[in-house]
Design an enzyme around this catalytic site. Sequence first.
Site, PDB file in Angstrom:
ATOM      1  N   GLN A 178     -57.058 -27.319 -21.815  1.00 22.17           N
ATOM      2  CA  GLN A 178     -56.227 -26.131 -21.348  1.00 22.17           C
ATOM      3  C   GLN A 178     -54.800 -26.508 -21.032  1.00 22.17           C
ATOM      4  O   GLN A 178     -54.073 -25.580 -21.251  1.00 22.17           O
ATOM      5  CB  GLN A 178     -56.946 -25.607 -20.345  1.00 22.17           C
ATOM      6  CG  GLN A 178     -56.610 -23.939 -19.805  1.00 22.17           C
ATOM      7  CD  GLN A 178     -57.415 -23.089 -20.822  1.00 22.17           C
ATOM      8  OE1 GLN A 178     -58.703 -23.127 -20.835  1.00 22.17           O
ATOM      9  NE2 GLN A 178     -56.908 -21.945 -21.078  1.00 22.17           N
TER      10      GLN A 178
ATOM     11  N   LYS B 225     -60.116 -25.644 -15.272  1.00 23.34           N
ATOM     12  CA  LYS B 225     -61.320 -25.020 -15.952  1.00 23.34           C
ATOM     13  C   LYS B 225     -62.508 -25.115 -14.838  1.00 23.34           C
ATOM     14  O   LYS B 225     -62.349 -26.144 -13.968  1.00 23.34           O
ATOM     15  CB  LYS B 225     -61.900 -25.750 -17.110  1.00 23.34           C
ATOM     16  CG  LYS B 225     -62.862 -25.022 -17.807  1.00 23.34           C
ATOM     17  CD  LYS B 225     -61.915 -24.178 -18.795  1.00 23.34           C
ATOM     18  CE  LYS B 225     -62.649 -23.109 -19.591  1.00 23.34           C
ATOM     19  NZ  LYS B 225     -61.953 -22.345 -20.688  1.00 23.34           N
TER      20      LYS B 225
ATOM     21  N   GLY C 132     -62.601 -15.940 -17.556  1.00 18.04           N
ATOM     22  CA  GLY C 132     -63.843 -16.056 -18.081  1.00 18.04           C
ATOM     23  C   GLY C 132     -64.049 -17.001 -19.046  1.00 18.04           C
ATOM     24  O   GLY C 132     -62.806 -17.583 -19.587  1.00 18.04           O
ATOM     25  N   ASP C 133     -64.960 -17.350 -19.449  1.00 19.33           N
ATOM     26  CA  ASP C 133     -65.264 -17.969 -20.494  1.00 19.33           C
ATOM     27  C   ASP C 133     -66.719 -17.715 -20.936  1.00 19.33           C
ATOM     28  O   ASP C 133     -67.300 -16.771 -20.784  1.00 19.33           O
ATOM     29  CB  ASP C 133     -65.150 -19.626 -20.092  1.00 19.33           C
ATOM     30  CG  ASP C 133     -65.075 -20.600 -21.352  1.00 19.33           C
ATOM     31  OD1 ASP C 133     -63.845 -20.684 -21.925  1.00 19.33           O
ATOM     32  OD2 ASP C 133     -66.105 -21.064 -21.671  1.00 19.33           O
TER      33      ASP C 133
ATOM     34  N   ASN D 286     -67.705 -12.337 -27.172  1.00 18.81           N
ATOM     35  CA  ASN D 286     -66.429 -11.638 -27.002  1.00 18.81           C
ATOM     36  C   ASN D 286     -65.588 -12.084 -28.155  1.00 18.81           C
ATOM     37  O   ASN D 286     -64.798 -11.334 -28.665  1.00 18.81           O
ATOM     38  CB  ASN D 286     -65.791 -11.600 -25.525  1.00 18.81           C
ATOM     39  CG  ASN D 286     -64.552 -11.001 -25.464  1.00 18.81           C
ATOM     40  OD1 ASN D 286     -64.348 -10.040 -25.834  1.00 18.81           O
ATOM     41  ND2 ASN D 286     -63.710 -11.559 -24.859  1.00 18.81           N
TER      42      ASN D 286
ATOM     43  N   THR E 161     -58.617 -13.244 -27.790  1.00 19.57           N
ATOM     44  CA  THR E 161     -58.703 -14.695 -28.172  1.00 19.57           C
ATOM     45  C   THR E 161     -59.047 -14.374 -29.851  1.00 19.57           C
ATOM     46  O   THR E 161     -58.750 -15.264 -30.382  1.00 19.57           O
ATOM     47  CB  THR E 161     -59.967 -15.307 -27.291  1.00 19.57           C
ATOM     48  OG1 THR E 161     -59.695 -15.064 -25.907  1.00 19.57           O
ATOM     49  CG2 THR E 161     -60.248 -16.782 -27.759  1.00 19.57           C
TER      50      THR E 161
ATOM     51  N   SER F 140     -53.938 -13.386 -20.578  1.00 11.57           N
ATOM     52  CA  SER F 140     -53.844 -13.623 -19.260  1.00 11.57           C
ATOM     53  C   SER F 140     -52.793 -13.645 -18.538  1.00 11.57           C
ATOM     54  O   SER F 140     -52.801 -13.251 -17.333  1.00 11.57           O
ATOM     55  CB  SER F 140     -55.080 -14.771 -18.927  1.00 11.57           C
ATOM     56  OG  SER F 140     -56.509 -14.746 -18.901  1.00 11.57           O
TER      57      SER F 140
ATOM     58  N   LYS G 298     -52.894 -26.021 -24.395  1.00 12.83           N
ATOM     59  CA  LYS G 298     -53.056 -24.707 -24.827  1.00 12.83           C
ATOM     60  C   LYS G 298     -52.071 -23.797 -23.958  1.00 12.83           C
ATOM     61  O   LYS G 298     -51.282 -23.174 -24.508  1.00 12.83           O
ATOM     62  CB  LYS G 298     -54.542 -24.360 -24.698  1.00 12.83           C
ATOM     63  CG  LYS G 298     -54.778 -23.012 -25.238  1.00 12.83           C
ATOM     64  CD  LYS G 298     -55.995 -22.401 -24.767  1.00 12.83           C
ATOM     65  CE  LYS G 298     -57.340 -23.239 -24.755  1.00 12.83           C
ATOM     66  NZ  LYS G 298     -58.504 -22.476 -24.905  1.00 12.83           N
TER      67      LYS G 298
HETATM   68  N1  GLU Z   1     -61.505 -19.610 -21.395  1.00 13.02           N
HETATM   69  C1  GLU Z   1     -60.528 -19.062 -22.068  1.00 13.02           C
HETATM   70  C2  GLU Z   1     -59.841 -20.045 -22.622  1.00 13.02           C
HETATM   71  O1  GLU Z   1     -60.708 -21.287 -23.170  1.00 13.02           O
HETATM   72  C3  GLU Z   1     -59.438 -18.170 -21.353  1.00 13.02           C
HETATM   73  C4  GLU Z   1     -58.790 -18.725 -20.200  1.00 13.02           C
HETATM   74  C5  GLU Z   1     -58.051 -17.656 -19.200  1.00 13.02           C
HETATM   75  O2  GLU Z   1     -57.764 -16.630 -19.649  1.00 13.02           O
HETATM   76  O3  GLU Z   1     -57.669 -18.240 -18.194  1.00 13.02           O
HETATM   77  O4  GLU Z   1     -58.652 -20.468 -23.022  1.00 13.02           O
END
Ligand code: GLU
Length: 451
Positions: free
Chosen positions: A114, A129, A168-169, A243, A212, A381, A117
């Site tokens: 993350q 996370k 979310g995830d 989703n 996503t 987000s 990313k």
């Molecule tokens: N879970 C999503 C990801 O893997 C979104 C994370 C977010 O929006 O903070 O990037």
Amino acid sequence: MGNHAADIDAFMAALKAKNPGESEFHQAVHEVAQTIIPFLDTKPIYKDLKIFERMCEPDRTVMFRVCWQADDGAVHVNRGFRVQVNNAIGPYKGGCRFHPSVNLSVLKFLGFEQQFKNSLTGLPMGGAKGGSDFDPKGRSNAEIMRFCQAFMSELFRHIGPDVDVPAGDIGVGAKEIGYMFGQYKRLTNKFEGVLTGKGLEYGGSLIRTEATGYGAVYFLQNMLDVAGLDMDGKTVVVSGSGNVATHAAEKAHQLGGRVVTLSDSGGFVHDPDGMTQEKIDWVKELKKNGGRISEYADHFAGSTFHAKARPWHVPCDYALPCATQNEIGEEDANALIKNGVKAVSEGANMPTVDAGQKAFQAAGVLFGPAKAANAGGVAVSGMEMSQNSARVSWTDKELRNLLKTTMANIHQTCHQFGEGHGKDGGIDYVRGANIGGFVKVADAMLAFGVM
Ligand code: GLU
């Protein structure tokens, strides 16, 4: 230039000794180390100040008990986590996953990814996370609500709009975010942008739900453009049915692709005619109500269900893995290559094993790694956070354009750092994403000195 293979081995040996048994975390770090460790030679201060070592050690990890009562009165004890990896370029940011497979290794791999990313999105967000080994499958709404409230009863003291903003995830969608936001608001007496993926009525952003999946297809399209390929009438294989998968299927269909598969943990459906909007909407509804993808084959003539199998042996032009980590093994990658796949864009996090990635790259398949290809979700987000801070709501059109531009910018960053390193001088998107994500975080860390 040093002996990089030996450097990488030594780095990984130390990491494994320090984090024993965390195989997903080792895998994620190894994937990045293979491009970052050679790159460190270009700027020795990164190495001297141990920037990459620091990125592999989360700022902090919170683990806590989540105790809740089921409808039948039984008491359950789950474990909750928040892994705050790095806040060098912005508040910690990343989703929460509720799934029985969740453990420290899985969340450390996701949080590690993350940070890169989020940097690639160009927005000021650090990496984190969280989640729990709670299994929402088969649970009533009331049980899910009680679990979410119990989870937030501890998590609330570790987060905040300028501290850490969960989302979310897998297993955490709008419903769970609603229950968690409500509990946070009750405990703190503050209405603030502490979570993203919220409902539109209470501070959510348009396009977040779609972002996503749509983003992964925009990234695919960007890769195809450079290679002189297109979507028109091409066969697209998608895994997953949540989703990310349904919105990836939707966008691929809208852009002229023929989407022939979706899957869940029970198996996959193959619809050679291609999925229409109506069929995809039906799957969204099915999944909202806890249905299984096998029901698709009973409902739509001409389609077949393949129990306990993944869709990677179905011949296709493009593959969109949108289910979960390690869903494309080496053999799956080889089957895709043998059947002529030309591009893979990862909607899930780390869906392709290392050997599979290498096989794609050696075969000249365009390979868009997760931290670039699925960054559209967290990018929107970030836009939700901006709207919350300014107390405004941007329009659908503005957000759609921003998502598209963001994915094009991420592709451009990968192009910049990956060009000339792929097969026959092409773009190595893995290298591009790793270095492109690393540099901004690393330079911010340098500015802060040793800490
Ligand atoms: N879970 C999503 C990801 O893997 C979104 C994370 C977010 O929006 O903070 O990037």
